[in-house]
Design a protein around this motif. Structure first.
Motif, PDB file in Angstrom:
ATOM      1  N   UNK A  14      33.861 -12.017  95.273  1.00  0.00           N
ATOM      2  CA  UNK A  14      32.874 -12.063  96.337  1.00  0.00           C
ATOM      3  C   UNK A  14      31.705 -12.755  95.953  1.00  0.00           C
ATOM      4  N   UNK A  15      30.977 -13.631  96.998  1.00  0.00           N
ATOM      5  CA  UNK A  15      29.815 -14.359  96.528  1.00  0.00           C
ATOM      6  C   UNK A  15      28.700 -13.398  96.834  1.00  0.00           C
ATOM      7  N   UNK A  16      28.204 -12.824  95.863  1.00  0.00           N
ATOM      8  CA  UNK A  16      27.050 -11.842  96.023  1.00  0.00           C
ATOM      9  C   UNK A  16      25.400 -12.369  95.750  1.00  0.00           C
ATOM     10  N   UNK A  17      25.621 -13.546  95.491  1.00  0.00           N
ATOM     11  CA  UNK A  17      24.392 -14.186  95.026  1.00  0.00           C
ATOM     12  C   UNK A  17      23.170 -14.121  96.012  1.00  0.00           C
ATOM     13  N   UNK A  38      15.300 -19.455  94.705  1.00  0.00           N
ATOM     14  CA  UNK A  38      15.845 -19.965  95.886  1.00  0.00           C
ATOM     15  C   UNK A  38      17.681 -19.578  95.940  1.00  0.00           C
ATOM     16  N   UNK A  39      17.949 -18.968  97.105  1.00  0.00           N
ATOM     17  CA  UNK A  39      19.179 -18.313  97.210  1.00  0.00           C
ATOM     18  C   UNK A  39      20.545 -19.465  96.971  1.00  0.00           C
ATOM     19  N   UNK A  40      20.211 -20.799  97.177  1.00  0.00           N
ATOM     20  CA  UNK A  40      20.974 -21.756  96.821  1.00  0.00           C
ATOM     21  C   UNK A  40      21.089 -22.095  95.455  1.00  0.00           C
ATOM     22  N   UNK A  41      19.764 -22.851  95.172  1.00  0.00           N
ATOM     23  CA  UNK A  41      19.746 -23.591  93.847  1.00  0.00           C
ATOM     24  C   UNK A  41      19.559 -22.544  92.742  1.00  0.00           C
ATOM     25  N   UNK A  42      19.005 -21.433  92.880  1.00  0.00           N
ATOM     26  CA  UNK A  42      19.400 -20.549  91.737  1.00  0.00           C
ATOM     27  C   UNK A  42      20.820 -19.645  91.656  1.00  0.00           C
ATOM     28  N   UNK A  43      21.611 -19.999  92.621  1.00  0.00           N
ATOM     29  CA  UNK A  43      22.622 -18.951  92.725  1.00  0.00           C
ATOM     30  C   UNK A  43      23.443 -18.652  91.369  1.00  0.00           C
ATOM     31  N   UNK A  44      23.448 -19.683  90.559  1.00  0.00           N
ATOM     32  CA  UNK A  44      24.268 -19.198  89.343  1.00  0.00           C
ATOM     33  C   UNK A  44      23.470 -18.616  88.542  1.00  0.00           C
ATOM     34  N   UNK A  45      22.185 -18.575  88.651  1.00  0.00           N
ATOM     35  CA  UNK A  45      21.488 -17.429  87.385  1.00  0.00           C
ATOM     36  C   UNK A  45      21.625 -16.072  88.168  1.00  0.00           C
ATOM     37  N   UNK A  46      21.960 -15.759  89.451  1.00  0.00           N
ATOM     38  CA  UNK A  46      22.306 -14.714  90.001  1.00  0.00           C
ATOM     39  C   UNK A  46      23.562 -14.004  89.273  1.00  0.00           C
ATOM     40  N   UNK A  47      24.340 -14.790  88.917  1.00  0.00           N
ATOM     41  CA  UNK A  47      25.574 -14.203  88.274  1.00  0.00           C
ATOM     42  C   UNK A  47      25.406 -13.897  86.739  1.00  0.00           C
ATOM     43  N   UNK A  48      24.368 -13.975  86.148  1.00  0.00           N
ATOM     44  CA  UNK A  48      24.140 -13.680  84.818  1.00  0.00           C
ATOM     45  C   UNK A  48      23.141 -12.386  84.772  1.00  0.00           C
ATOM     46  N   UNK A  49      22.915 -12.054  85.703  1.00  0.00           N
ATOM     47  CA  UNK A  49      22.362 -10.312  85.778  1.00  0.00           C
ATOM     48  C   UNK A  49      20.859 -10.619  86.331  1.00  0.00           C
TER      49      UNK A  49
END
Length: 224
Positions: A14-17, A38-49
């Motif tokens: 799932x995309x939980x970002x 930003x929910x789009x620009x920073x999405x990758x960081x969301x998956x790092x915790x």
């Protein structure tokens, strides 16, 4: 014995970002800092915790704003609480997940989850998404004293589903997943529709998965 397919959760199933970023921004708003991520620009960081998101946000506040001692620990707990209360507002399963899981079950494969999301939150999210019952096991970040990429959570996830590590593989979306598979001595497939897209191929996984519809065939090829 049936083969076992082991799944990461965030960025794989799932995309939980969106909900993760919203939880971090909730912490920043509580300090009067506004939405720093930003929910789009920073999405990758969301998956790092959670802590990675907090640190990214802290790095964007002006030098005139001083955070009190222990701010990160307090905000981390606040983030978890906010996330638990809004865990599936923006989160969506990737296309084809439910159909692929059902086909894998029909083919006789065992399914289990190994995630670095806290176990309670992972349980809650999978139930909200309607797929918890499809997995025979779930190991989270705090189920054991260690977490991925240590291989012990992976082994525990396979065993919880009734499988054998030698007849299993991992589907994930990060270098942590790749390292986990290598440590456990199993194959790793990485999804190309996760936060890093096709760029994740730089990690040289055993396979890339471009769509969930292709997963049952991959499982048949690798596990028989």
């Amino acid at each position: 014995m049936a083969g076992t397919v082991v799944f990461d959760l965030d960025g794989t199933l799932a995309d939980t970002s969106g909900d993760l970023i919203a939880a971090a921004n909730g912490c920043f708003r509580a300090r009067g800092l506004g939405d720093l991520l930003d929910p789009v620009a920073d999405a990758l960081t969301a998956f790092h915790g959670g802590r990675a998101m907090l640190r990214l946000g802290y790095g964007r506040i002006g030098p005139d704003v001083l955070l009190p001692p222990g701010a990160e620990d307090k905000d981390y707990q606040r983030l978890l609480d906010h996330y638990a209360d809004h865990i599936a507002v923006h989160t969506r399963l990737y296309p084809g997940v439910t159909e692929a899981l059902q086909q894998l079950q029909d083919d006789g494969f065992l399914l289990t989850v190994c995630t670095n999301k806290p176990e309670g939150l992972a349980e809650m999210l999978l139930r909200e998404l309607g797929i918890r019952g499809m997995f025979g096991g779930l190991i989270g970040a705090d189920t054991l004293p260690v977490r991925k990429p240590d291989p012990r959570p992976y082994r525990a996830a396979v065993e919880a589903a009734g499988g054998e590590v030698a007849q299993s593989f991992l589907l994930g979306d990060t270098d942590t997943d790749r390292k986990t598979a290598r440590a456990a001595g199993v194959r790793i497939a990485l999804v190309s529709f996760g936060p890093e897209g096709q760029g994740i191929s730089r990690l040289d996984p055993d396979a890339m998965l471009d769509r969930f519809a292709d997963l049952p065939e991959l499982a048949r090829r690798w596990l028989g």
